[in-house]
Design a protein around this motif. Structure first.
Motif, short mmCIF file in Angstrom:
data_model
loop_
_atom_site.label_atom_id
_atom_site.label_comp_id
_atom_site.label_asym_id
_atom_site.label_seq_id
_atom_site.Cartn_x
_atom_site.Cartn_y
_atom_site.Cartn_z
N MET C 1 -10.46 -34.45 -33.52
CA MET C 1 -9.34 -35.32 -33.87
C MET C 1 -9.53 -36.70 -33.26
SD MET C 1 -5.42 -35.30 -32.84
CE MET C 1 -6.05 -35.81 -31.30
N LEU C 2 -9.80 -36.72 -31.93
CA LEU C 2 -10.15 -37.99 -31.28
C LEU C 2 -11.66 -37.98 -31.03
CD1 LEU C 2 -9.26 -40.63 -29.78
CD2 LEU C 2 -9.31 -39.26 -27.72
N THR C 3 -12.33 -38.98 -31.54
CA THR C 3 -13.78 -39.05 -31.35
C THR C 3 -14.16 -40.41 -30.79
OG1 THR C 3 -13.90 -37.76 -33.38
CG2 THR C 3 -15.97 -38.58 -32.46
N LEU C 4 -14.76 -40.40 -29.62
CA LEU C 4 -15.28 -41.65 -29.04
C LEU C 4 -16.79 -41.64 -29.25
CD1 LEU C 4 -13.48 -41.59 -25.57
CD2 LEU C 4 -12.59 -42.34 -27.76
N THR C 5 -17.31 -42.75 -29.74
CA THR C 5 -18.75 -42.83 -29.97
C THR C 5 -19.30 -44.09 -29.31
OG1 THR C 5 -18.17 -42.04 -32.17
CG2 THR C 5 -20.50 -42.48 -31.74
N GLY C 6 -20.20 -43.90 -28.39
CA GLY C 6 -20.91 -45.04 -27.78
C GLY C 6 -19.99 -46.08 -27.18
N LEU C 7 -18.88 -45.63 -26.57
CA LEU C 7 -17.87 -46.57 -26.08
C LEU C 7 -18.33 -47.22 -24.77
CD1 LEU C 7 -14.97 -47.33 -27.03
CD2 LEU C 7 -14.16 -45.82 -25.24
N SER C 8 -18.34 -48.55 -24.75
CA SER C 8 -18.69 -49.28 -23.52
C SER C 8 -17.66 -50.37 -23.29
CB SER C 8 -20.05 -49.94 -23.65
OG SER C 8 -21.05 -48.97 -23.82
N LYS C 9 -17.46 -50.70 -22.01
CA LYS C 9 -16.56 -51.79 -21.68
C LYS C 9 -17.16 -52.60 -20.54
CE LYS C 9 -13.07 -54.50 -21.10
NZ LYS C 9 -12.82 -55.58 -22.05
N ARG C 10 -17.34 -53.88 -20.80
CA ARG C 10 -17.76 -54.79 -19.74
C ARG C 10 -16.64 -55.80 -19.57
NH1 ARG C 10 -22.49 -56.44 -17.36
NH2 ARG C 10 -23.87 -55.28 -18.73
N TYR C 11 -16.10 -55.91 -18.34
CA TYR C 11 -15.02 -56.88 -18.11
C TYR C 11 -15.56 -58.30 -18.02
CZ TYR C 11 -11.52 -53.28 -17.33
OH TYR C 11 -10.63 -52.26 -17.51
N ASP C 12 -14.67 -59.26 -18.16
CA ASP C 12 -15.08 -60.67 -18.10
C ASP C 12 -15.78 -61.00 -16.79
OD1 ASP C 12 -14.04 -61.06 -20.55
OD2 ASP C 12 -12.09 -61.78 -19.85
N THR C 13 -15.41 -60.25 -15.74
CA THR C 13 -16.03 -60.50 -14.43
C THR C 13 -17.48 -60.03 -14.41
OG1 THR C 13 -15.14 -58.39 -13.75
CG2 THR C 13 -13.91 -60.35 -13.12
N GLY C 14 -17.91 -59.30 -15.46
CA GLY C 14 -19.27 -58.82 -15.51
C GLY C 14 -19.40 -57.36 -15.11
N ASP C 15 -18.31 -56.76 -14.59
CA ASP C 15 -18.38 -55.36 -14.18
C ASP C 15 -18.47 -54.47 -15.42
OD1 ASP C 15 -18.03 -56.24 -11.62
OD2 ASP C 15 -15.84 -56.09 -11.74
N LEU C 16 -19.44 -53.57 -15.37
CA LEU C 16 -19.59 -52.62 -16.46
C LEU C 16 -18.74 -51.40 -16.12
CD1 LEU C 16 -21.13 -52.45 -19.10
CD2 LEU C 16 -22.92 -51.21 -17.88
N ALA C 17 -17.59 -51.24 -16.79
CA ALA C 17 -16.67 -50.17 -16.41
C ALA C 17 -17.00 -48.87 -17.13
CB ALA C 17 -15.24 -50.59 -16.71
N LEU C 18 -17.49 -48.95 -18.36
CA LEU C 18 -17.83 -47.75 -19.12
C LEU C 18 -19.17 -47.97 -19.78
CD1 LEU C 18 -14.53 -47.00 -21.07
CD2 LEU C 18 -15.41 -45.76 -19.09
N THR C 19 -20.02 -46.92 -19.77
CA THR C 19 -21.32 -47.05 -20.43
C THR C 19 -21.49 -45.93 -21.43
OG1 THR C 19 -22.00 -47.51 -18.17
CG2 THR C 19 -23.68 -47.71 -19.85
N ASP C 20 -21.50 -46.27 -22.68
CA ASP C 20 -21.93 -45.37 -23.75
C ASP C 20 -21.27 -43.99 -23.66
OD1 ASP C 20 -23.33 -44.79 -26.00
OD2 ASP C 20 -25.12 -44.08 -24.93
N ILE C 21 -19.96 -43.98 -23.71
CA ILE C 21 -19.24 -42.70 -23.65
C ILE C 21 -19.13 -42.12 -25.05
CG2 ILE C 21 -17.07 -41.57 -23.06
CD1 ILE C 21 -18.34 -42.65 -20.61
N THR C 22 -19.59 -40.89 -25.21
CA THR C 22 -19.40 -40.19 -26.48
C THR C 22 -18.69 -38.87 -26.17
OG1 THR C 22 -21.33 -41.21 -27.44
CG2 THR C 22 -20.55 -39.19 -28.47
N LEU C 23 -17.60 -38.62 -26.88
CA LEU C 23 -16.70 -37.54 -26.47
C LEU C 23 -15.87 -37.15 -27.68
CD1 LEU C 23 -15.82 -36.26 -23.71
CD2 LEU C 23 -14.01 -37.96 -23.64
N GLU C 24 -15.61 -35.84 -27.81
CA GLU C 24 -14.71 -35.45 -28.89
C GLU C 24 -13.63 -34.53 -28.35
OE1 GLU C 24 -16.61 -34.08 -32.40
OE2 GLU C 24 -14.70 -33.67 -33.39
N VAL C 25 -12.38 -34.83 -28.71
CA VAL C 25 -11.27 -33.99 -28.28
C VAL C 25 -10.66 -33.36 -29.52
CG1 VAL C 25 -9.12 -33.90 -27.00
CG2 VAL C 25 -10.84 -35.60 -26.40
N PRO C 26 -10.75 -32.03 -29.69
CA PRO C 26 -10.14 -31.40 -30.86
C PRO C 26 -8.62 -31.35 -30.74
CG PRO C 26 -11.18 -29.76 -29.46
CD PRO C 26 -11.51 -31.09 -28.86
#
Lengths: 280, 270, 277
Positions: C1-26
């Protein structure tokens, strides 16, 4: 507000309504009669106030051209034609502001100490509070009229006016601040056997000093703005030049002066922001 | 606060020596600036006028006492006008300042450019005294209380706008985040998460400004913008100091009452 | 139902908070997201409802890519996702009822919500939810008159008012005492099962998570390092997630005694009704 038994009765009623899917937020004033009385009073006042205003619409329509001209002159302010008067006026305003703030704050400190109930005896307290009330009630311009009558035209009357107004403003806030200080240090220093002055120096001053500096800077700002006004009645400063230019419909010069005032106020605000950060 | 060793005796000083010198230098500069200012003022003052200042003051007060109570009745209508100028002017000012504050607050502004414009309006309005606005408006809309109301409104925009936008910037951000997360629209978030948080501050600011405006409205008549100041100006021009004293007493009474009202309302709002 | 694919987040400060998250929640699964502070748990759930904009990757909710929607579409997507906050995030000067009803804002026009003209079906639902969380007599109380646990119950009711498909829960118990924490966790998980809701619960209390959830996902420094049933958490996996520490009191062996101890100090039924899960 009202007694609890009727309150819970009303609550039961609201809960019953809620079960039927009917809900309104609680009104600010619980009693319906008071609510209506208040609404009626507001309505009545609006009608009465409206009747007391006499707007001469044809005069307003005539004046619109001038209004547009005034707005337009902000785009083409004239700093040059009366540059000499503007310069002397501003210099006078600034010097008056500084001198009056220094004198006013210095005088406000003893008055403020005297007006704080927790550190002063009753007679001193009443005397100081009277000074504060007198100074705060009357606008700077009214006080300026009186001082001009006493001291003659010129910046001295202005300085005395602004200093007098500063005393009321600063002393009141200082006194409130002192009354809000923590009690424990006051008791602790007194317990060491310190004299009254030592006590004030060690227990009161550290607690109120940062705010006193902040307020002085704020008052400096206010005094500058007021110094632009009291010139209208002859107490020196840029006000006289401004008044003349407005009365001559010389809006380009007025706009120039107003812009200068705005810029100086803005600068002083930035400056006081820095100083406040630095003193904390 | 350093402990310095002098010989084998520890000596405590409040500041490092260098800082202490800087401190003294600062005070000295300040003192010199003050003396310089005073010199300029003194240059422009005709000190001869001061020789009889005490006599002038004594005669002024002498002529003010007793106040001329006979004009009290004729001052009631101007007083009512003064209150109306202050009240209507405050309401008009608030009506403009309120949306302006949301444009000026960093966390609610729709666009940085709009924020800059709103801040410029607020600063301009704040820097210029109501009396100056009144002088201008009298030349534009003609003398009378309408000019006074507009002057009060123009001055109040900056005051109310500044304090309200600061209040908006100080709200807790989490309720805003929570309501955005429910899918609520921008205006709904403002109404449900921002407004309830600033409401008490807003009410306090408005009443406080009204209180100040009552005082300011008493002087607008000096430049022809209506209210009790007109009568005061006339009395001063006629050197009828007894009448001036009556006006002062009425102003004093009005200000005391308005201060009491504003304190009551602010207390009730908390 | 919820599918995350290759989710990444880099903040403006340059901090990489999430790297390539792939996850499925039925649908209907209650999942705990564990990891040390700063691991990116909060960022992850905020990327799902776009309170934080992901830098890359997609978030699919029932096949709709949430990362691409804007304006009204975004609000419609958000109203399918309820969120519960660590600091409750109630509007303290509004009444309990107004706070709960604010969950319906996305279903209503501005003026109706401004004038508090909620449909009576919403009001009945709000009352039902308040009864379910045990606060039905408090509906006129102001938010700031409630205790921490009560505030969180109102927060839960507000999230459920949205009739969501998915609940995002951000450290629901971090500001609560141990007993209230258990009650709140139990309530959230029960409600999810009753309504067949999927949930992603950020939590740093591993023991509490293990007791109530179907699945545990571990994050460390923005990377997915564990995914499995709660029973699969071992000393080694906890070391992977949190780093070196003596984990023997946290893993399986001591769990029973911990449960027993909890039952001894905490024999409470969840507030409202319903039994032990």
């Amino acid at each position: 507000m009202s007694n609890p038994s009727t309150d819970s009765g009303a609550d039961q009623q609201r809960l019953a309504l809620l079960k039927d899917g009917i809900w309104k937020p609680l009104p600010l004033i619980r009693d319906a009669r008071w609510r209506w009385a208040l609404n009626a009073a507001v309505l009545l006042y609006i009608v009465l106030a409206w009747l007391s205003v006499d707007v001469n619409w044809s005069r307003v329509a005539q004046g619109m051209d001038r209004g547009v001209a005034f707005m337009a002159s902000f785009l083409q302010p004239d700093f040059v034609t009366r540059s000499g008067e503007i310069f002397t006026g501003l210099k006078e305003s600034l010097t008056m502001t500084l001198a009056a703030t220094v004198i006013g704050v210095l005088l406000a400190i003893p008055v403020g100490l005297g007006a704080a109930r927790n550190i002063s005896p009753l007679p001193v307290y009443l005397f100081c509070r009277t000074i504060i009330a007198l100074s705060r009630t009357f606008q700077e311009i009214i006080i300026a009229i009186l001082f001009v009558a006493m001291f003659g035209f010129g910046p001295l009357a202005g300085v005395v006016t602004l200093a007098f107004a500063t005393i009321g403003f600063m002393a009141k806030l200082l006194a409130e601040d002192i009354e809000d200080t923590q009690k424990e240090p006051l008791e602790a220093i007194r317990a060491t056997g310190a004299s009254w002055l030592q006590w004030v120096n060690y227990a009161v001053q550290p607690q109120v000093m940062p705010r006193l500096i902040g307020l002085s800077l704020y008052r400096l700002d206010i005094n500058f703005r007021e110094s632009a006004v009291i010139g209208i009645v002859g107490a020196g400063g840029i006000g006289a030049t401004l008044n003349t230019s407005i009365n001559r419909y010389d809006y380009d010069t007025s706009a120039a002066i107003l812009l200068l005032i705005i810029v100086i106020v803005l600068m002083s605000e930035y400056l006081s922001g820095y100083v406040r950060k630095w003193t904390q | 606060m350093p402990l310095i060793r002098q010989g084998d005796q520890p000596v405590w000083k409040k500041r490092e020596p260098l800082k202490q010198y800087a401190h003294w230098a600062g005070w000295m500069l300040g003192g010199m600036l003050f003396v310089w200012c005073w010199a300029i003022i003194s240059e422009n003052t005709i000190w001869e006028f001061l020789y009889d200042a005490d006599e002038q003051a004594a005669s002024l007060i002498g002529r003010m006492i007793p106040p001329d109570w006979s004009i009290t009745g004729s001052l009631m209508l101007p007083l009512w006008d003064t209150i109306n100028i202050a009240t209507v002017g405050t309401v008009m000012g608030i009506a403009i300042a309120f949306p302006l504050a949301f444009l000026a607050a960093r966390n609610t502004t729709p666009h940085p450019a709009l924020r800059a414009v709103a801040l410029a309006i607020i600063v301009s309005s704040r820097s210029i005294n109501a009396l100056i606005w009144a002088m201008l408006l009298v030349t534009i809309v003609g003398p009378g209380s309408f000019a006074g109301m507009l002057a009060i409104a123009l001055r109040s925009i900056g005051f109310v706008g500044k304090l309200v936008y600061e209040a908006i910037e100080e709200i807790h951000p989490t309720p805003v985040e929570a309501l955005s997360a429910t899918g609520a629209g921008r205006s709904q978030v403002l109404a449900y998460a921002v407004w309830p948080q600033i409401m008490p501050a807003f009410a306090g600011i408005c009443v406080y400004r009204w209180d100040i405006n009552i005082r300011e409205a008493t002087t607008l008549g000096l430049v022809g913008a209506g209210g009790i100041g007109l009568q005061m100006n006339a009395a001063i021009n006629n050197l009828a100091w007894g009448q001036v004293a009556t006006v002062f007493v009425l102003i004093f009474a009005t200000v005391v009452v308005s201060e009491w009202v504003s304190a009551k309302v602010r207390h009730a709002m908390l | 139902m919820l599918t995350l694919t290759g989710l990444s987040k880099r903040y403006d400060t340059g901090d990489l908070a999430l790297t390539d998250i792939t996850l499925e929640v039925p649908a209907g699964q209650v999942m705990a997201l564990i990891g040390p502070s700063g691991a990116g748990k909060s960022t992850l759930i905020r990327c799902v409802n776009r309170l934080v904009e992901p830098s890359s990757g997609t978030v699919l909710l029932d096949g709709q890519d949430i990362t691409r929607v804007r304006g009204t579409k975004l609000r419609q997507a958000r109203r399918q996702i309820g969120m519960i906050f660590q600091n409750y995030a109630l509007v303290e000067r509004l009444s309990v009822m107004e706070n709960v009803l604010s969950g319906r804002l996305a279903y209503l026009g501005f003026w109706r919500s401004f004038l508090r003209q909620f449909p009576s079906s919403d009001i009945k639902q709000a009352l039902n939810l308040l009864e379910r969380v045990g606060l039905e007599t408090m509906f006129d109380k102001r938010g700031d008159a409630l205790s921490g646990g009560q505030k969180q119950r109102v927060g839960i009711a507000r999230a459920l008012m949205q009739n969501p498909k998915l609940l995002l829960v951000d450290e629901p118990t971090a500001s609560l005492d141990p007993k209230t924490s258990r009650q709140i966790m139990r309530l959230i998980c029960e409600l999810c099962r009753e309504q067949q809701l999927a949930a992603v619960i950020n939590i740093h209390d591993v023991v509490l998570a293990q007791q109530f959830v179907d699945r545990v996902v571990g994050l460390r420094a923005g990377k997915l390092v564990f995914d499995g049933p709660p029973s699969a958490l071992t000393e080694k996996t906890l070391t992977d997630i949190y780093g070196e520490e003596d984990w023997s009191t946290t893993t399986g062996e001591t769990d029973e005694s911990d449960e027993a101890a909890a039952a001894a100090i905490d024999p409470l039924k969840p507030i409202g009704q319903g039994g032990h899960p």
